[in-house]
Design a protein around this motif. Structure first.
Motif, PDB file in Angstrom:
ATOM      1  N   MET A   1      41.963  39.878 -51.998  1.00  0.00           N
ATOM      2  CA  MET A   1      41.469  41.255 -51.824  1.00  0.00           C
ATOM      3  C   MET A   1      40.945  41.856 -53.121  1.00  0.00           C
ATOM      4  SD  MET A   1      44.505  42.814 -49.447  1.00  0.00           S
ATOM      5  CE  MET A   1      44.009  44.523 -49.730  1.00  0.00           C
ATOM      6  N   PHE A   2      41.511  41.399 -54.228  1.00  0.00           N
ATOM      7  CA  PHE A   2      41.267  42.022 -55.527  1.00  0.00           C
ATOM      8  C   PHE A   2      39.776  42.237 -55.840  1.00  0.00           C
ATOM      9  CE2 PHE A   2      40.705  41.506 -60.182  1.00  0.00           C
ATOM     10  CZ  PHE A   2      41.292  42.705 -60.567  1.00  0.00           C
ATOM     11  N   GLY A   3      39.004  41.146 -55.768  1.00  0.00           N
ATOM     12  CA  GLY A   3      37.576  41.244 -56.078  1.00  0.00           C
ATOM     13  C   GLY A   3      36.823  42.125 -55.087  1.00  0.00           C
ATOM     14  N   LEU A   4      37.270  42.060 -53.830  1.00  0.00           N
ATOM     15  CA  LEU A   4      36.591  42.863 -52.803  1.00  0.00           C
ATOM     16  C   LEU A   4      36.742  44.347 -53.104  1.00  0.00           C
ATOM     17  CD1 LEU A   4      37.743  40.870 -49.642  1.00  0.00           C
ATOM     18  CD2 LEU A   4      35.552  40.743 -50.835  1.00  0.00           C
ATOM     19  N   ILE A   5      37.939  44.723 -53.562  1.00  0.00           N
ATOM     20  CA  ILE A   5      38.195  46.140 -53.836  1.00  0.00           C
ATOM     21  C   ILE A   5      37.580  46.559 -55.174  1.00  0.00           C
ATOM     22  CG2 ILE A   5      39.998  47.828 -54.350  1.00  0.00           C
ATOM     23  CD1 ILE A   5      41.774  46.316 -52.325  1.00  0.00           C
ATOM     24  N   LYS A   6      37.820  45.755 -56.218  1.00  0.00           N
ATOM     25  CA  LYS A   6      37.404  46.182 -57.554  1.00  0.00           C
ATOM     26  C   LYS A   6      35.935  45.911 -57.845  1.00  0.00           C
ATOM     27  CE  LYS A   6      41.432  47.658 -58.618  1.00  0.00           C
ATOM     28  NZ  LYS A   6      41.668  49.071 -58.305  1.00  0.00           N
ATOM     29  N   VAL A   7      35.376  44.844 -57.280  1.00  0.00           N
ATOM     30  CA  VAL A   7      33.975  44.530 -57.576  1.00  0.00           C
ATOM     31  C   VAL A   7      33.062  44.983 -56.442  1.00  0.00           C
ATOM     32  CG1 VAL A   7      32.332  42.707 -58.135  1.00  0.00           C
ATOM     33  CG2 VAL A   7      34.665  42.591 -59.028  1.00  0.00           C
ATOM     34  N   LYS A   8      33.459  44.666 -55.204  1.00  0.00           N
ATOM     35  CA  LYS A   8      32.610  45.042 -54.073  1.00  0.00           C
ATOM     36  C   LYS A   8      32.890  46.443 -53.557  1.00  0.00           C
ATOM     37  CE  LYS A   8      30.484  41.046 -52.617  1.00  0.00           C
ATOM     38  NZ  LYS A   8      29.775  40.397 -51.518  1.00  0.00           N
ATOM     39  N   LYS A   9      33.914  47.091 -54.159  1.00  0.00           N
ATOM     40  CA  LYS A   9      34.243  48.485 -53.842  1.00  0.00           C
ATOM     41  C   LYS A   9      34.505  48.718 -52.354  1.00  0.00           C
ATOM     42  CE  LYS A   9      33.220  49.461 -58.147  1.00  0.00           C
ATOM     43  NZ  LYS A   9      34.342  49.379 -59.077  1.00  0.00           N
ATOM     44  N   MET A  10      35.105  47.717 -51.710  1.00  0.00           N
ATOM     45  CA  MET A  10      35.459  47.900 -50.301  1.00  0.00           C
ATOM     46  C   MET A  10      36.704  48.771 -50.193  1.00  0.00           C
ATOM     47  SD  MET A  10      35.188  44.252 -48.461  1.00  0.00           S
ATOM     48  CE  MET A  10      33.669  43.354 -48.320  1.00  0.00           C
ATOM     49  N   SER A  11      36.901  49.371 -49.026  1.00  0.00           N
ATOM     50  CA  SER A  11      38.149  50.088 -48.790  1.00  0.00           C
ATOM     51  C   SER A  11      39.253  49.050 -48.617  1.00  0.00           C
ATOM     52  CB  SER A  11      38.039  50.938 -47.534  1.00  0.00           C
ATOM     53  OG  SER A  11      38.061  50.099 -46.401  1.00  0.00           O
ATOM     54  N   LYS A  12      40.500  49.528 -48.744  1.00  0.00           N
ATOM     55  CA  LYS A  12      41.624  48.601 -48.691  1.00  0.00           C
ATOM     56  C   LYS A  12      41.691  47.897 -47.324  1.00  0.00           C
ATOM     57  CE  LYS A  12      46.290  48.296 -50.250  1.00  0.00           C
ATOM     58  NZ  LYS A  12      47.340  48.374 -49.276  1.00  0.00           N
ATOM     59  N   ASN A  13      41.479  48.673 -46.269  1.00  0.00           N
ATOM     60  CA  ASN A  13      41.546  48.091 -44.918  1.00  0.00           C
ATOM     61  C   ASN A  13      40.496  47.026 -44.703  1.00  0.00           C
ATOM     62  OD1 ASN A  13      43.713  49.502 -44.008  1.00  0.00           O
ATOM     63  ND2 ASN A  13      42.472  51.226 -43.250  1.00  0.00           N
TER      64      ASN A  13
ATOM     65  N   ALA B   1      39.809  39.529 -46.342  1.00  0.00           N
ATOM     66  CA  ALA B   1      40.626  38.558 -47.077  1.00  0.00           C
ATOM     67  C   ALA B   1      41.413  37.682 -46.112  1.00  0.00           C
ATOM     68  CB  ALA B   1      41.570  39.300 -48.022  1.00  0.00           C
ATOM     69  N   LYS B   2      41.951  38.302 -45.068  1.00  0.00           N
ATOM     70  CA  LYS B   2      42.707  37.530 -44.080  1.00  0.00           C
ATOM     71  C   LYS B   2      41.819  36.505 -43.398  1.00  0.00           C
ATOM     72  CE  LYS B   2      46.389  40.849 -43.225  1.00  0.00           C
ATOM     73  NZ  LYS B   2      46.885  41.967 -42.397  1.00  0.00           N
ATOM     74  N   GLY B   3      40.575  36.919 -43.140  1.00  0.00           N
ATOM     75  CA  GLY B   3      39.611  35.997 -42.540  1.00  0.00           C
ATOM     76  C   GLY B   3      39.348  34.806 -43.455  1.00  0.00           C
ATOM     77  N   ALA B   4      39.165  35.099 -44.732  1.00  0.00           N
ATOM     78  CA  ALA B   4      38.875  34.036 -45.702  1.00  0.00           C
ATOM     79  C   ALA B   4      40.066  33.090 -45.836  1.00  0.00           C
ATOM     80  CB  ALA B   4      38.519  34.634 -47.060  1.00  0.00           C
ATOM     81  N   LEU B   5      41.274  33.667 -45.853  1.00  0.00           N
ATOM     82  CA  LEU B   5      42.474  32.827 -45.972  1.00  0.00           C
ATOM     83  C   LEU B   5      42.615  31.934 -44.742  1.00  0.00           C
ATOM     84  CD1 LEU B   5      44.952  35.379 -47.561  1.00  0.00           C
ATOM     85  CD2 LEU B   5      44.236  33.214 -48.569  1.00  0.00           C
ATOM     86  N   ALA B   6      42.352  32.517 -43.589  1.00  0.00           N
ATOM     87  CA  ALA B   6      42.444  31.724 -42.360  1.00  0.00           C
ATOM     88  C   ALA B   6      41.434  30.581 -42.390  1.00  0.00           C
ATOM     89  CB  ALA B   6      42.217  32.622 -41.146  1.00  0.00           C
ATOM     90  N   ALA B   7      40.263  30.861 -42.936  1.00  0.00           N
ATOM     91  CA  ALA B   7      39.199  29.850 -42.971  1.00  0.00           C
ATOM     92  C   ALA B   7      39.567  28.639 -43.826  1.00  0.00           C
ATOM     93  CB  ALA B   7      37.900  30.474 -43.495  1.00  0.00           C
TER      94      ALA B   7
END
Lengths: 222, 255
Positions: free
Chosen positions: B102-114, B120-126
């Motif tokens: 999640m880290f990069g998504l929040i800090k670099v891609k500025k996504m919301s936490k949800n 991130a869960k999708g990527a981990l599942a993949a």
């Protein structure tokens, strides 16, 4: 001896507690100043621009290389000559805080340099800036590593805040001296003070151990 | 020209005055998997690090997604489009598996936490990291699991290119399979990848092209069957014979 100790506690207990309160205020605020200042200096010296690094380095050497008492006297007696005046408690907080910042910065700096560069590089690889990598990856881990030495510093400040006595800040040592000169029970009064200092030092290290446990990363040995 | 995702031209890198890369040049198309083989010290890692600017090349050109990235000031946005998977995983040790992704998504891609959590869960599942592992810290995971989390961390950023720097070199054989399997699936899904590895079996199965790097120079490149099984260059031939011996492929001549 025991009856004298009890006498001091029963008669002058509230006065000593008043002093203890001031000691806590001086310790807590100056520790906080030292912590925030220490982190800023450590970050500056590890990650930031050359000119700032030199400035931070000079600060550390200056405050580490002169006695805390000299710094306190400077704030309390010398600054007023330049028109800057603080009351005794505030003078103590400022002097002790600035001094502690120099020390705490070294604790955090050494912890920062122990963080594997690989993780910083991983942060860069997903697009983080230098500052971001430092703030979110290096610092949280460094503070965990530095907890034992930072605790040491807190206990140290708790005891050495007693130098505020020299500028008449009404902290524990000052109150003790007051009671001692009134009662002439020097040995007994200073025994009580010693007991108070040691009890709260132990409490402090207990709190620190609790924080350390709370922040521990599962499966990770530090 | 349009579907050339990465063009590297005459790339040079000196470290302490020593040439590590000496005029490396290659191209990679979108959806292609390129495997780089070669001995230790050949400059393979340095080459990968130059591509996402973890190491700044001294001379040459890198054109990524139509842009000359060596001239760009904002190297962070370039890096966020290029995933990197390290030999030693390099997960953030104070974050759980899920937080790592999640880290990069929040800090670099500025996504919301949800949003970040869902992604991130999708990527981990993949990559086959199941729910009971999401809240584990890196030190509580096996090497193979850590490396798959690292791949998920790169994948979640939706990079156009993923660089793998010997992703299985620190793993036991069974865990190697875990990681290679995930990478093979990525390749089949047409993710563009450059993989530095010693796994010639993987290269044979998955690579569109294999390049052999030695002493900072590409000695040979071509289809995996050609470079691995019938190399023209003497140095490459010697290397491959030894690799075939180690990996028990064909009748390797040992020198």
């Amino acid at each position: 001896m025991i009856s004298e100790l009890l006498y001091i506690i029963s008669k002058y207990g509230p006065l000593l507690l008043e002093g203890l309160k001031t000691t806590f205020i001086i310790t807590l605020i100056s520790y906080f100043i030292g912590f925030v200042g220490g982190i800023s200096i450590a970050i500056t010296r590890t990650f930031l621009h050359k000119a700032l690094k030199v400035f931070a380095h000079i600060y550390v050497e200056l405050f580490r290389g002169t006695p805390m008492l000299v710094q306190l006297f400077f704030v309390y007696y010398a600054l007023p000559e330049m028109g800057i005046r603080f009351d005794p408690i505030l003078s103590s907080i400022i002097a002790i805080g600035l001094n502690s910042a120099a020390y705490q910065s070294e604790y955090i700096r050494s912890a920062l340099s122990s963080i594997p560069y690989a993780e910083i590089e991983a942060a860069y690889s997903i697009g983080l800036t230098r500052f971001g990598a430092m703030l979110y990856i290096a610092l949280p881990q460094a503070v965990r590593i530095a907890i034992p030495t930072l605790t040491n510093e807190a206990i140290y400040l708790f005891k050495y805040s007693s130098i505020a006595y020299f500028v008449t800040a009404p902290e524990l040592m000052y109150m003790g001296k007051l009671v001692a000169t009134q009662t002439f029970l020097y040995v007994e009064v200073y025994t009580v003070l010693a007991i108070i200092y040691v009890i709260f030092s132990i409490v402090l290290s207990g709190i620190a151990r609790y924080i350390e446990k709370k922040l521990q990363i599962p499966g990770y040995i530090v | 020209m349009r579907d050339k995702l990465l063009i590297v031209e005459d790339l040079w890198k000196f470290i302490d005055g020593k040439p590590i890369l000496r005029g490396v040049a290659f191209e990679i198309n979108e959806g292609e998997t390129k495997v780089i083989l070669g001995p230790s010290g050949a400059g393979k890692s340095t080459l990968l690090r130059c591509i996402n600017l973890l190491v700044m090349p001294d001379k040459g050109k890198i054109i990524f997604d139509g842009e000359d990235i060596l001239g760009k000031r904002d190297i962070h946005s370039v890096r966020s489009k290029i995933g990197f998977v390290f030999q030693h995983f390099n997960l953030f040790s104070h974050m759980t598996a899920l937080e790592n992704v999640m880290f990069g998504l929040i800090k670099v891609k500025k996504m919301s936490k949800n949003e970040a959590e869902k992604k991130a869960k999708g990527a981990l599942a993949a990559v086959g990291i199941t729910e009971e592992l999401w809240d584990k810290y890196p030190a509580q995971l096996s090497g193979g699991q850590q490396q798959r989390v690292a791949i998920a961390r790169a994948l979640a950023m939706e990079p156009k290119l993923i660089l793998f720097d010997e992703p299985t070199s620190a793993l036991d054989p069974e865990l190697i399979w875990e990681v290679l399997n995930v990478m093979e699936r990525l390749a089949k899904a047409r993710m563009t990848m450059i993989v530095v590895t010693h796994e010639i079996g993987f290269a044979m199965r998955v690579a569109d092209e294999v390049m052999f790097l030695d002493n900072g120079v590409i000695l040979e490149k071509g289809a995996p069957e050609q470079v691995i099984l019938n190399p023209r260059n003497e140095r490459v031939k010697r290397f491959m014979d030894r690799m075939k011996y180690v990996y028990s492929i064909g009748k390797g001549n040992v020198y």
